[in-house]
Design a protein around this motif. Sequence first.
Motif, PDB file in Angstrom:
ATOM      1  N   TYR A   1       0.856  -1.183   0.000  1.00 26.54           N
ATOM      2  CA  TYR A   1       0.000   0.000   0.000  1.00 26.54           C
ATOM      3  C   TYR A   1       0.890   1.231   0.000  1.00 26.54           C
ATOM      4  CZ  TYR A   1      -3.288  -3.605   1.281  1.00 26.54           C
ATOM      5  OH  TYR A   1      -4.045  -4.752   1.293  1.00 26.54           O
TER       6      TYR A   1
ATOM      7  N   GLY B   1      -2.854 -10.912   9.110  1.00 30.38           N
ATOM      8  CA  GLY B   1      -1.842  -9.929   8.723  1.00 30.38           C
ATOM      9  C   GLY B   1      -0.722 -10.504   7.876  1.00 30.38           C
ATOM     10  N   ALA B   2      -0.821 -11.776   7.491  1.00 32.45           N
ATOM     11  CA  ALA B   2       0.252 -12.400   6.703  1.00 32.45           C
ATOM     12  C   ALA B   2       0.329 -11.826   5.291  1.00 32.45           C
ATOM     13  CB  ALA B   2       0.049 -13.912   6.642  1.00 32.45           C
ATOM     14  N   GLY B   3      -0.780 -11.233   4.826  1.00 36.62           N
ATOM     15  CA  GLY B   3      -0.768 -10.629   3.489  1.00 36.62           C
ATOM     16  C   GLY B   3      -1.636 -11.363   2.480  1.00 36.62           C
ATOM     17  N   LYS B   4      -2.493 -12.244   2.961  1.00 37.81           N
ATOM     18  CA  LYS B   4      -3.306 -13.069   2.046  1.00 37.81           C
ATOM     19  C   LYS B   4      -4.277 -12.200   1.239  1.00 37.81           C
ATOM     20  CE  LYS B   4      -4.953 -15.381   5.516  1.00 37.81           C
ATOM     21  NZ  LYS B   4      -4.356 -14.602   6.628  1.00 37.81           N
ATOM     22  N   SER B   5      -5.015 -11.334   1.935  1.00 44.49           N
ATOM     23  CA  SER B   5      -5.977 -10.480   1.217  1.00 44.49           C
ATOM     24  C   SER B   5      -5.245  -9.538   0.277  1.00 44.49           C
ATOM     25  CB  SER B   5      -6.806  -9.645   2.200  1.00 44.49           C
ATOM     26  OG  SER B   5      -7.567 -10.472   3.024  1.00 44.49           O
ATOM     27  N   THR B   6      -4.110  -9.058   0.710  1.00 38.44           N
ATOM     28  CA  THR B   6      -3.331  -8.153  -0.146  1.00 38.44           C
ATOM     29  C   THR B   6      -2.911  -8.883  -1.417  1.00 38.44           C
ATOM     30  OG1 THR B   6      -2.555  -7.011   1.834  1.00 38.44           O
ATOM     31  CG2 THR B   6      -1.287  -6.652  -0.192  1.00 38.44           C
TER      32      THR B   6
ATOM     33  N   GLU C   1     -11.874 -15.275   2.679  1.00 40.89           N
ATOM     34  CA  GLU C   1     -12.475 -15.480   4.011  1.00 40.89           C
ATOM     35  C   GLU C   1     -13.994 -15.678   3.979  1.00 40.89           C
ATOM     36  OE1 GLU C   1     -10.724 -15.536   6.882  1.00 40.89           O
ATOM     37  OE2 GLU C   1      -9.031 -14.147   6.744  1.00 40.89           O
TER      38      GLU C   1
ATOM     39  N   GLN D   1      -9.639 -18.720   7.397  1.00 39.29           N
ATOM     40  CA  GLN D   1      -8.966 -19.020   8.668  1.00 39.29           C
ATOM     41  C   GLN D   1      -9.367 -20.377   9.242  1.00 39.29           C
ATOM     42  OE1 GLN D   1      -6.478 -17.654   9.837  1.00 39.29           O
ATOM     43  NE2 GLN D   1      -6.448 -15.483   9.282  1.00 39.29           N
TER      44      GLN D   1
HETATM   45  P1  ATP Z   1      -6.387 -11.316   7.782  1.00 37.77           P
HETATM   46  O1  ATP Z   1      -6.507 -12.789   7.839  1.00 37.77           O
HETATM   47  O2  ATP Z   1      -6.352 -10.677   9.138  1.00 37.77           O
HETATM   48  O3  ATP Z   1      -7.349 -10.652   6.833  1.00 37.77           O
HETATM   49  P2  ATP Z   1      -4.299 -11.154   5.783  1.00 37.77           P
HETATM   50  O4  ATP Z   1      -3.309 -12.248   5.757  1.00 37.77           O
HETATM   51  O5  ATP Z   1      -5.376 -11.168   4.758  1.00 37.77           O
HETATM   52  O6  ATP Z   1      -4.894 -11.025   7.233  1.00 37.77           O
HETATM   53  P3  ATP Z   1      -3.801  -8.485   4.885  1.00 37.77           P
HETATM   54  O7  ATP Z   1      -5.205  -8.030   5.163  1.00 37.77           O
HETATM   55  O8  ATP Z   1      -3.375  -8.651   3.490  1.00 37.77           O
HETATM   56  O9  ATP Z   1      -3.466  -9.817   5.678  1.00 37.77           O
HETATM   57  O10 ATP Z   1      -2.825  -7.453   5.621  1.00 37.77           O
HETATM   58  C1  ATP Z   1      -1.408  -7.542   5.497  1.00 37.77           C
HETATM   59  C2  ATP Z   1      -0.805  -6.260   6.004  1.00 37.77           C
HETATM   60  O11 ATP Z   1      -1.225  -5.183   5.163  1.00 37.77           O
HETATM   61  C3  ATP Z   1      -1.221  -5.907   7.424  1.00 37.77           C
HETATM   62  O12 ATP Z   1      -0.083  -5.403   8.104  1.00 37.77           O
HETATM   63  C4  ATP Z   1      -2.236  -4.831   7.229  1.00 37.77           C
HETATM   64  O13 ATP Z   1      -2.213  -3.913   8.293  1.00 37.77           O
HETATM   65  C5  ATP Z   1      -1.764  -4.152   5.949  1.00 37.77           C
HETATM   66  N1  ATP Z   1      -2.906  -3.581   5.225  1.00 37.77           N
HETATM   67  C6  ATP Z   1      -4.023  -4.222   4.846  1.00 37.77           C
HETATM   68  N2  ATP Z   1      -4.870  -3.393   4.183  1.00 37.77           N
HETATM   69  C7  ATP Z   1      -4.245  -2.192   4.141  1.00 37.77           C
HETATM   70  C8  ATP Z   1      -4.583  -0.912   3.589  1.00 37.77           C
HETATM   71  N3  ATP Z   1      -5.738  -0.736   2.925  1.00 37.77           N
HETATM   72  N4  ATP Z   1      -3.708   0.092   3.744  1.00 37.77           N
HETATM   73  C9  ATP Z   1      -2.528  -0.091   4.394  1.00 37.77           C
HETATM   74  N5  ATP Z   1      -2.133  -1.270   4.933  1.00 37.77           N
HETATM   75  C10 ATP Z   1      -2.986  -2.305   4.820  1.00 37.77           C
END
Ligand code: ATP
Length: 260
Positions: A31, A57-62, A181, A213
């Motif tokens: 981001y 927070g591992a970054g999966k959604s990203t 999710e 999860q």
């Molecule tokens: P979860 O299972 O909690 O959804 P995740 O593995 O999908 O977690 P992400 O949501 O991809 O993880 O988040 C990964 C990192 O990116 C986290 O540190 C989060 O704070 C950060 N992050 C997520 N969305 C944004 C955003 N819109 N802007 C800035 N940082 C973000």
Amino acid sequence: MSTEQDAPEGSRMSATPEPPLLRLSGVHSGYGPVPVVHDVTLAVREGEICALIGANGAGKSTLLRTISGLLRPTAGTVEFAGTDITRDRPEAISLRGLVQVPEGRRVFHGLTVRENLELGLWKRKVTAPEERERLEWTFSLFPVLEHKLRARAEVLSGGEQQLLAIAQALVAKPRMLLIDEPSLGLAPLAAERVLATVAKLRTTGLTVLLVDQAVERVLGLADRAYVMRTGRIVAEGPAARLREGPALQEAYLGTLADSD
Ligand code: ATP
């Protein structure tokens, strides 16, 4: 439990010469100035249900947002069906048949079930008979929605809203779904029902990359899985093998230890 032996024909991946449907090579994204995904390389084959798991927070959604074009990689490439889509816009990627079902049951509460499903056809050139055929196909997978076509989405249960969100993506007749999710925030029974429906998608030949999860359950229904930790892929393999091995615990416990 899914194993390589009992996996259905379309999902067996032994020495298949076919290139993967989705291929990521050295992908970085985040981001603005904040890097989140680091050097991710992965492949999902046609007809496969592939899980992407890892701690919060591992970054999966990203990573899913990067694949669907909502975030642009800062490095690396994303290929879908043999085409480089790294710099394509989200609508173009969706029209190619790679459709994301975002986290959080994103349906329009004030619209009926039918209207929500029709939105899934937005910008798709379908004739009236094709639309009917697609709705019927979708109802064969989600019979509960057919009975509630005229109900506003807000009166559906949480599980039904999640099914509607998946169904909305399905009416577009995608080749591949990225599902983020789907069981989040649902009561155990509803979560099980939603994941059982995802498992049923296998019969359609659809390819799925699934983030959830409910790790045990997800590894039980997936063919293969990737484990993410702090933005990197730290393990991959047949879901049944990952379920038994130490990589999973290390990924989760390691992340917990990091956040202490
Ligand atoms: P979860 O299972 O909690 O959804 P995740 O593995 O999908 O977690 P992400 O949501 O991809 O993880 O988040 C990964 C990192 O990116 C986290 O540190 C989060 O704070 C950060 N992050 C997520 N969305 C944004 C955003 N819109 N802007 C800035 N940082 C973000």
